[in-house]
Design a protein around this motif. Sequence first.
Motif, PDB file in Angstrom:
ATOM      1  N   ILE A 194      26.105 -23.187  29.872  1.00  0.00           N
ATOM      2  CA  ILE A 194      27.492 -23.411  29.474  1.00  0.00           C
ATOM      3  C   ILE A 194      28.436 -22.910  30.559  1.00  0.00           C
ATOM      4  O   ILE A 194      28.454 -21.722  30.899  1.00  0.00           O
ATOM      5  N   HIS A 196      32.399 -22.467  31.571  1.00  0.00           N
ATOM      6  CA  HIS A 196      33.693 -22.313  30.898  1.00  0.00           C
ATOM      7  C   HIS A 196      34.807 -22.337  31.936  1.00  0.00           C
ATOM      8  O   HIS A 196      34.919 -21.435  32.769  1.00  0.00           O
ATOM      9  N   PHE A 213      34.534 -26.432  27.963  1.00  0.00           N
ATOM     10  CA  PHE A 213      33.141 -25.985  28.010  1.00  0.00           C
ATOM     11  C   PHE A 213      32.255 -27.171  28.365  1.00  0.00           C
ATOM     12  O   PHE A 213      32.264 -28.200  27.675  1.00  0.00           O
ATOM     13  N   ILE A 252      28.775 -24.680  19.502  1.00  0.00           N
ATOM     14  CA  ILE A 252      30.085 -25.287  19.315  1.00  0.00           C
ATOM     15  C   ILE A 252      30.754 -24.806  18.026  1.00  0.00           C
ATOM     16  O   ILE A 252      31.895 -24.329  18.042  1.00  0.00           O
ATOM     17  N   TRP A 285      34.877 -29.784  24.511  1.00  0.00           N
ATOM     18  CA  TRP A 285      33.431 -29.657  24.699  1.00  0.00           C
ATOM     19  C   TRP A 285      32.886 -30.926  25.356  1.00  0.00           C
ATOM     20  O   TRP A 285      33.117 -32.029  24.873  1.00  0.00           O
TER      21      TRP A 285
END
Length: 394
Positions: A194, A196, A213, A252, A285
């Motif tokens: 992940i 960010h 993300f 999520i 996302w």
Amino acid sequence: MELKVLNWNIGGAKVLEQITRGKREKEKKVINRDLQRLIKANEPDVVTLQEVIAYKQPSDKKVIHLIEKDIIDKLGYKCFFFPLIDSLGFSSQEKWKKVTDKSDWEENTYFSQGNGILLRKNAPLFPFWDLSKSNQTSPGERLLSIYKQHKINPVDDLIKEFDNDFQNYLIERVHLEKGVYFGDRNTEPRVALITHLILDSPLKNDSRPIDVFILNVHLVTIMKERVGIPSKDAEATKLRLNQLDAIFDGIISRYNSWFDDGFPHRGEKRIPETWETFERHQPVWLLCGDFNFTENSDEYDYIMRRNFIDTTPGHRRIAVTHHDGVTTKHSGTKTSGAGNPATLTLDYIFAGPKFVTFDPLFTDAVMDDNRIDHNIKSSDHYPIISKIPLYMIR
């Protein structure tokens, strides 16, 4: 305002499978040429890669990486590599015995394989849980405070992490299944990496940052799947649905619930630190990778039901290429061998959720330039290039 993402299963495993050093170097050169060509032509903000490899023979002075990091650096990108399996970290050696069989690899060679992420050097990259204001600089005050603590009280095992661009602090690694690795594809460890990014709002006079993300995933596939054995197809589907549960429920939904609850710590309400702000846009996302399922699968329907968007849908997977007088029709991202026509779609870039992060009128017209590049022939997967329009955020 938009974010451009490039996803590609780079097919590095076949470099290890070449039986001579000369053939390995040739394969490496072709893959790097194509990767560099993709970056120069598309100038992506983020590149997510699967099947990245590295190795070191006893006669080598240092680990040899598939990706030529010095050239990537000159192109203006940082390169993060996350080995998921290697010849030292697991007792099972079956994977590597297959590689060394009938080849000129030196005895006791180190092998590793995993996923990679390339980011622009100026990318506003922060740890997963960071709530910095958009005017803060990477890697963020919280991580710098950890670094300061390390400088005062150094711990040898952590030095490598700080010297490697904070790799394991800035890129969150979430394991998607349990179970021991047995040296085969059925039990291969799978993770979500992940990234960010904290971006400025595209709206005038709006100080709320946007948290983006990007998940880099390579979901499981099993032996004898997709060869006409229904029980194997059903088994693989079940495994991937479990991994999707881990992504959508364990990552999520868990984060978005934290957002909705006002960012408490250990269930306790708190006020933001001086470098933080709780006034933020809804998180964006992006799910990128080799998902190992087709668009006609239960897994694909699962993601659609979770209100995510396929950024290269339908006709965007179809193309015709012309090389040396030969016309080839492609449909998808996966081939039966490098350079052959694509016949399946296994790779995607999904964006979401709709209705909250993205306007429900996010239509095919918005993604007009998104495509699969069927001219790149060094892997058995073709790369995807998607622009994600962040101006559609509320």
